[in-house]
Design a protein around this motif. Structure first.
Motif, PDB file in Angstrom:
ATOM      1  N   SER A 431       0.820  -1.209   0.000  1.00 49.00           N
ATOM      2  CA  SER A 431       0.000   0.000   0.000  1.00 49.00           C
ATOM      3  C   SER A 431       0.849   1.252   0.000  1.00 49.00           C
ATOM      4  CB  SER A 431      -0.935   0.027   1.212  1.00 49.00           C
ATOM      5  OG  SER A 431      -1.714   1.206   1.220  1.00 49.00           O
ATOM      6  N   ASN A 432       0.546   2.110  -0.966  1.00 46.34           N
ATOM      7  CA  ASN A 432       1.078   3.470  -0.984  1.00 46.34           C
ATOM      8  C   ASN A 432       0.022   4.367  -1.614  1.00 46.34           C
ATOM      9  OD1 ASN A 432       2.613   5.776  -0.866  1.00 46.34           O
ATOM     10  ND2 ASN A 432       3.985   5.205  -2.537  1.00 46.34           N
ATOM     11  N   GLY A 433      -1.139   4.403  -0.969  1.00 44.58           N
ATOM     12  CA  GLY A 433      -2.216   5.276  -1.420  1.00 44.58           C
ATOM     13  C   GLY A 433      -3.227   4.580  -2.298  1.00 44.58           C
ATOM     14  N   SER A 434      -4.496   4.924  -2.077  1.00 44.36           N
ATOM     15  CA  SER A 434      -5.599   4.535  -2.953  1.00 44.36           C
ATOM     16  C   SER A 434      -5.815   3.026  -3.020  1.00 44.36           C
ATOM     17  CB  SER A 434      -5.354   5.084  -4.365  1.00 44.36           C
ATOM     18  OG  SER A 434      -6.512   5.008  -5.143  1.00 44.36           O
ATOM     19  N   SER A 435      -5.673   2.335  -1.889  1.00 41.86           N
ATOM     20  CA  SER A 435      -5.869   0.884  -1.905  1.00 41.86           C
ATOM     21  C   SER A 435      -7.337   0.510  -2.098  1.00 41.86           C
ATOM     22  CB  SER A 435      -5.327   0.265  -0.609  1.00 41.86           C
ATOM     23  OG  SER A 435      -5.953   0.829   0.525  1.00 41.86           O
ATOM     24  N   GLY A 464      -6.176  14.163  -5.457  1.00 38.96           N
ATOM     25  CA  GLY A 464      -5.691  14.979  -4.361  1.00 38.96           C
ATOM     26  C   GLY A 464      -5.743  16.453  -4.707  1.00 38.96           C
ATOM     27  N   LEU A 465      -5.396  17.279  -3.724  1.00 43.48           N
ATOM     28  CA  LEU A 465      -5.481  18.729  -3.906  1.00 43.48           C
ATOM     29  C   LEU A 465      -4.458  19.407  -3.001  1.00 43.48           C
ATOM     30  CD1 LEU A 465      -7.211  21.215  -5.024  1.00 43.48           C
ATOM     31  CD2 LEU A 465      -8.425  21.068  -2.839  1.00 43.48           C
ATOM     32  N   VAL A 466      -3.817  20.440  -3.543  1.00 42.75           N
ATOM     33  CA  VAL A 466      -2.964  21.314  -2.745  1.00 42.75           C
ATOM     34  C   VAL A 466      -3.396  22.747  -3.028  1.00 42.75           C
ATOM     35  CG1 VAL A 466      -0.618  22.118  -2.284  1.00 42.75           C
ATOM     36  CG2 VAL A 466      -1.031  19.698  -2.772  1.00 42.75           C
ATOM     37  N   ASP A 477      -4.422  10.219  -9.039  1.00 40.97           N
ATOM     38  CA  ASP A 477      -3.832   8.991  -8.517  1.00 40.97           C
ATOM     39  C   ASP A 477      -2.808   9.289  -7.422  1.00 40.97           C
ATOM     40  OD1 ASP A 477      -3.047   6.337  -8.186  1.00 40.97           O
ATOM     41  OD2 ASP A 477      -1.617   6.422  -9.855  1.00 40.97           O
ATOM     42  N   ILE A 478      -3.309   9.813  -6.295  1.00 40.83           N
ATOM     43  CA  ILE A 478      -2.389  10.225  -5.229  1.00 40.83           C
ATOM     44  C   ILE A 478      -1.793   9.016  -4.515  1.00 40.83           C
ATOM     45  CG2 ILE A 478      -3.410  12.490  -4.861  1.00 40.83           C
ATOM     46  CD1 ILE A 478      -4.916  11.314  -2.455  1.00 40.83           C
ATOM     47  N   MET A 479      -0.557   9.202  -4.076  1.00 43.78           N
ATOM     48  CA  MET A 479       0.088   8.195  -3.234  1.00 43.78           C
ATOM     49  C   MET A 479      -0.086   8.610  -1.772  1.00 43.78           C
ATOM     50  SD  MET A 479       4.039   9.000  -4.160  1.00 43.78           S
ATOM     51  CE  MET A 479       4.708  10.653  -4.097  1.00 43.78           C
ATOM     52  N   GLY A 480       0.356   7.745  -0.852  1.00 42.58           N
ATOM     53  CA  GLY A 480       0.113   7.976   0.563  1.00 42.58           C
ATOM     54  C   GLY A 480       0.655   9.295   1.071  1.00 42.58           C
ATOM     55  N   LEU A 481       1.847   9.672   0.643  1.00 39.06           N
ATOM     56  CA  LEU A 481       2.459  10.919   1.090  1.00 39.06           C
ATOM     57  C   LEU A 481       1.613  12.114   0.670  1.00 39.06           C
ATOM     58  CD1 LEU A 481       4.898  12.283   2.438  1.00 39.06           C
ATOM     59  CD2 LEU A 481       6.019  12.284   0.195  1.00 39.06           C
ATOM     60  N   GLU A 482       1.067  12.064  -0.539  1.00 36.24           N
ATOM     61  CA  GLU A 482       0.252  13.182  -1.036  1.00 36.24           C
ATOM     62  C   GLU A 482      -1.093  13.255  -0.322  1.00 36.24           C
ATOM     63  OE1 GLU A 482       2.116  13.269  -5.556  1.00 36.24           O
ATOM     64  OE2 GLU A 482       0.439  11.943  -5.070  1.00 36.24           O
TER      65      GLU A 482
END
Length: 691
Positions: A431-435, A464-466, A477-482
């Motif tokens: 897992s690194n985001g979006s599981s 995701g959003l910043v 397709d964001i990863m966990g850090l994002e």
């Protein structure tokens, strides 16, 4: 003093009342809609631990059976641990509230929602969300609310505010939306392949209703709200912040460009250790604070990269999807399996097919029901390189599984077309985001691999959003850090025809519809890319079920023949099941379902049941067994339990002197039913059957 305010919403009256019950809570509000009533309380602890570095919010939602005039089933006649519906409702309440508490507030807060009455037409979850906001609003607990909540459906081409359970059964949309007067803060729902434009229209209508609900809460707060308690600001040591930044900034920037999750984590751990070593003499006992500062610097730098350079930690641009790999048929003895990998997230999805007896029995306030399609999600600790006890599914796993289940549900065939119980399990192996969205993709491929006739593939993507001042960056397709450093986690799933499920959570105070519009448009492009990749692996369901899956045959028999198939004490049906290796289920309306692995057993069982229930037809030829001989003919059992006489004159075309010269007892012979006499006796002919 009792205070009560009413509001018309969706053609019914929404009432908020406080001051009558639960007066020792910091805030307590009773919400009524129709004859559904929910009491929601909010209480905060008086003290907070100095070591506590997070906000401990607890949300509990309970539906006691008495609310619907029912006594709990089972041996123990009281409620036990929360059911899945209660857990999902608690999550609905939690998610829009959590971002609206002050960052430095560390007091333990508990919100308890109790359904006191249920009319079994109006769902209590939305009422509990409104009640939680109102209870916090009138309490002394710091809270940047209030928020409103509403459910939107779509029937006969029109959007419906707070549809009833009956309406939801035929609705194309089931969308729960929460927000402040200015913006959307949470979305959860499912749809039957609805377009992005229709979703935006539903969100716009929801926002209008939310504004009315927020206004009535503000009126309630103005007349009985308590002064908010003071907040102890976090202690910031400017010299420590400056020292950590000077020591680590350049190394953090390098670490933020490392493409692999493990590389970045290792580098950041090393930077924290180095900072602690260099600064421990000047700033003793500040290890925890140094770690926080390093992580804040990392977050700030990654957000800068995204907003100023359009570049992400793993080197992708803002709309780029990670590398996707799809495999099907990866397990030899399961009914269907798929391995879906996207970047460093991997789902192993396995489909199992069963019979009606494998359906899940669900007991809710609305009564007992059954589910023939289930999707379960598991998140073992090794998927993120952790060590922790495995104690069954937690709230997150139940929530992610429900989202994935909802996403795939619109393509599942009806029981009339495919009379199987379907269970899909998604085990997250990495897992690194979006599981949860990987689970949607894996489940879709697994179902096709099992030969389930789903109408199309379903794919999911997390956006995701910043946001910083006027700068906005939407990430695909964001990863966990994002997810951790960003301001939004917006999951959207669907087919090529439209959206089937969506879930929005934010960390800022709200989102404008225009940002959601752009996110939906960008998500559509990403979803089409994922679907095309999946279809290159498997574009349609397999033509045949796995050889290890049960074969199911359904027939209707006359109701008065049910007893013949069951037999005294179930003797007949047990004998058929043992002989044919099948499982047979009979419903009260005469529907018989036969299930067995391999086709021969089910066909043999079907023949036996047809024989037991067949109605003799004059002129039809049957294969029968000679039961006994007489001087004037032979009695033949031509259907199960049905005997007829073959007269000696009907044995052969030639004259027969002795019956035993032609046939023997126990012999199988072809016979034709030529007559049913006035007494219901059957006259058979071997001569005519031979042609």
């Amino acid at each position: 003093m009792i205070h009560k305010l009413d509001l018309e919403s969706g053609g019914r009256i929404l009432s908020l009342e406080t001051g009558k019950v639960a007066k020792q809570a910091d805030g307590a509000v009773t919400v009524r809609y129709g004859d559904t009533v929910v009491l929601v309380t909010a209480v905060a602890s008086d003290e907070v631990s100095e070591e506590q570095d997070f906000f401990p919010l607890q949300v509990e939602y309970r539906e006691p059976s008495y609310a619907a005039g029912r006594i709990p089933g089972g041996f123990f006649k009281r409620e036990g641990r929360p059911r899945e519906k209660e857990i999902l409702s608690a999550r609905l309440i939690d998610r829009p509230l959590r971002p609206l508490f002050p960052e430095s507030f560390r007091h333990e807060v508990q919100i308890v929602a109790m359904v006191l009455s249920s009319d079994q037409e109006n769902d209590s979850d939305v009422l509990a969300m409104i009640g939680a906001s109102a209870a916090l609003g009138i309490s002394d607990i710091p809270f940047f609310g209030p928020i409103g909540a509403v459910r939107i459906g779509k029937l006969n081409g029109e959007f419906v505010v707070n549809p009833t359970f009956t309406q939801l059964d035929i609705s194309l949309l089931d969308l729960t939306v929460a927000g402040t007067a200015e913006s959307i803060t949470m979305v959860e729902g499912g749809a039957k392949e609805i377009s992005e434009e229709e979703i935006l229209k539903a969100l716009s209508l929801a926002q209008q209703e939310i504004q009315k609900i927020v206004k009535i809460q503000e009126e309630l707060i103005s007349v009985c709200g308590k002064p908010k308690r003071g907040i102890v600001p976090e202690i910031v040591i400017p010299e420590l912040v400056k020292a950590v930044e000077e020591l680590t900034l350049e190394e953090i920037r390098i670490a933020n460009t490392l493409p692999a999750k493990e590389q970045r984590q290792t580098a950041i751990r090393s930077i924290i250790e180095k900072a602690n070593t260099f600064l421990k003499e000047k700033f003793p006992e500040q290890e925890g604070k140094i770690k926080e500062i390093v992580e804040e610097i990392q977050k700030r730098d990654l957000r800068r990269m995204i907003l100023e350079e359009g570049k992400r930690a793993d080197g992708r641009n803002l709309s780029e999807i990670r590398l996707i790999s799809c495999e099907v048929g990866v397990l030899p003895r399961t009914h269907g399996s798929a391995l879906f990998s996207r970047g460093e997230t991997q789902s192993l999805a396995v489909t199992t097919l069963g019979t009606a007896s494998d359906e899940q029995i669900v007991e809710d306030l609305e009564g007992e029901s059954s589910k023939s399609y289930m999707l379960h999600y598991n998140f073992p600790p090794f998927s993120v390189g952790e060590v922790r006890p495995i104690r069954g599914p937690g709230r997150r796993e139940i929530g992610h599984g429900a989202l994935a289940e909802r996403a795939v549900a619109p393509v599942i065939p009806s029981e009339d077309v495919f009379p199987y119980t379907i269970r899909v399990v998604s085990d997250i192996l990495e897992s690194n985001g979006s599981s949860s969205m990987a689970s949607v993709c894996g489940a879709s491929l697994s179902l096709m691999d099992a030969g389930v006739p789903i109408k199309s593939n379903v794919a999911g993507i997390a956006m995701g959003l910043v946001v910083e001042d006027e700068k906005v960056a939407i990430l695909s397709d964001i990863m966990g850090l994002e997810d951790h450093l960003g301001d939004m986690d917006f999951k959207i799933a669907g087919t090529k025809e439209g959206i089937t499920a969506l879930q929005l959570d934010i960390k800022i105070k709200g989102l404008k519809l225009e940002i959601l519009r752009k996110a939906l448009e960008q998500a559509h492009t990403g979803r089409m890319h994922i679907l095309e990749t999946m279809e290159r692996t498997l574009a349609k369901p397999r033509d045949e079920l796995s050889i290890y899956a049960p074969r199911i045959i359904s027939i209707m028999i006359p109701k008065d023949k049910i007893g013949d198939v069951i037999g005294p004490g179930g003797k007949v049906i047990r004998a058929i099941q043992e002989e044919t290796g099948t499982k047979i289920e009979i419903e009260d309306d005469g529907k018989v379902t036969i299930a067995g692995v391999g086709g021969e057993g089910t066909k043999k069982a079907l023949r036996k049941i047809e024989e037991l229930t067949a109605v003799p037809e004059v002129g039809k030829i049957y294969r029968g067994k000679v039961k006994r001989l007489t001087s004037f003919g032979a009695f033949v059992e031509f259907l199960s339990g049905q005997e007829g006489l073959v007269h000696i004159s009907e044995l052969e075309r030639r004259r027969v002197e002795r019956v035993e010269d032609v046939i023997k007892e126990g012999e199988e012979v072809l016979v034709k039913l030529i007559k049913i006499d006035e007494q219901g006796r059957y006259n058979l002919s071997r001569k005519q059957a031979l042609g």
